[in-house]
Design an enzyme around this catalytic site. Structure first.
Site, PDB file in Angstrom:
ATOM      1  N   LYS A 142      26.970  77.537 -78.930  1.00  0.00           N
ATOM      2  CA  LYS A 142      26.653  76.483 -77.950  1.00  0.00           C
ATOM      3  C   LYS A 142      27.399  75.186 -78.256  1.00  0.00           C
ATOM      4  CE  LYS A 142      22.093  78.412 -76.898  1.00  0.00           C
ATOM      5  NZ  LYS A 142      22.033  79.480 -77.936  1.00  0.00           N
ATOM      6  N   ARG A 143      28.685  75.280 -78.482  1.00  0.00           N
ATOM      7  CA  ARG A 143      29.483  74.105 -78.798  1.00  0.00           C
ATOM      8  C   ARG A 143      29.852  73.339 -77.529  1.00  0.00           C
ATOM      9  NH1 ARG A 143      27.545  75.006 -83.296  1.00  0.00           N
ATOM     10  NH2 ARG A 143      28.791  75.468 -85.136  1.00  0.00           N
TER      11      ARG A 143
END
Length: 288
Positions: free
Chosen positions: A107-108
């Site tokens: 989830k960057r």
């Protein structure tokens, strides 16, 4: 061949193409590799890097020939520092060796050179953390993801962009705007990105919770038009069934990669028990 002639290197096969083939050959199952402390304990493993690695490789051995993809939860490795991340590196390498696609659930999301650095870590050939795809957060603006979108395309890898999550807090951002909601804009942007990919399935996927219920209809989201894979976490322990997925996603169900983690992992640590749990889930996803 004349000395002046040169041969252009072949473009890598796209992630969407590879995932589409895996889903057709094996079925639409993604198994989450989530080494929660309670699961490690129930398996008789220590909550340390060695326990993480033993857990992860056991899951891979059990489901690697059944699942279209596996999804290691990066945070559960990161909490153990460099030793945990080394265990993740070996897990990703083992998945590649086993021939099962990997989705790094990281989830960057960031801007500029920082986003480029995240892309380099997760999507560049030769990186020790390179996965077949990575989850991304678009809430600094979809275009902030450009370094990852372009690097994924160049290296035959993919991304899954958070669009409509099933946590209650998600609606306070994703539903804002009604018929022109934040979620709808993300869906439309993903559809635009997939125009660069030939074939039925592009490499820019979406994360849409399996338990979002009527939100797709309420927000008028056209998932078929995205032409990308839909990662649908929440199958099993979070309450969603394969029948729920078919009902929720409707005509876009062929794009859905149903994701189950705890419901399968709790069957461990036995290889056969894990494989049987995965097979039961897969049978449900394949049923008409």
């Amino acid at each position: 061949m004349p000395e002046s002639a040169s041969v252009e290197p072949a473009s890598p096969e796209s992630f969407g193409s590879r995932l589409g083939r895996a889903m057709a050959d094996r079925g639409p199952l993604c198994v989450g590799i989530d080494p929660h402390p309670a699961l490690l304990d129930s398996w008789g493993l220590n909550d340390d890097a060695a326990g993480l690695e033993r857990f992860s490789l056991t899951v891979l051995e059990a489901v690697g020939s059944l699942a279209a993809a596996v999804k290691p939860q990066v945070a559960l490795y990161e909490r153990h520092g460099s030793a945990g991340m080394a265990a993740l590196e070996r897990t990703l390498a083992a998945a590649a060796e086993a021939g099962v696609l990997s989705i790094a659930d990281a989830k960057r999301g960031d801007i500029g050179s920082t986003m480029a650095a995240y892309a380099d870590a997760w999507l560049r050939d030769g990186s020790s953390l390179a996965a077949d795809s990575v989850t991304l957060s678009p809430y600094l603006g979809f275009e902030s993801l450009r370094p990852a979108l372009d690097l994924a395309a160049a290296h035959g890898r993919g991304v899954f962009v958070l669009a409509l999550t099933s946590n209650p807090e998600g609606a306070s951002v994703q539903h804002v705007g009604g018929s022109d909601s934040v979620a709808r804009r993300i869906v439309q942007a993903a559809a635009g990105e997939n125009a660069r990919y030939p074939g039925p399935l592009g490499s820019v996927g979406l994360v849409i919770g399996a338990t979002v219920g009527t939100a797709l209809a309420d927000l008028q989201l056209d998932l078929e038009a995205v032409r990308g894979p839909i990662l649908a976490p929440g199958l099993g322990a979070q309450g969603a069934t394969p029948a729920d997925l078919r009902r929720t996603f409707g005509t876009a169900y062929a794009q859905v990669l149903g994701t189950s983690s705890r419901d399968i992992l709790k069957a461990g640590p036995g290889i056969r028990a894990l494989a049987d749990a995965a097979a039961r889930t897969l049978d449900g996803l394949r049923a008409e």
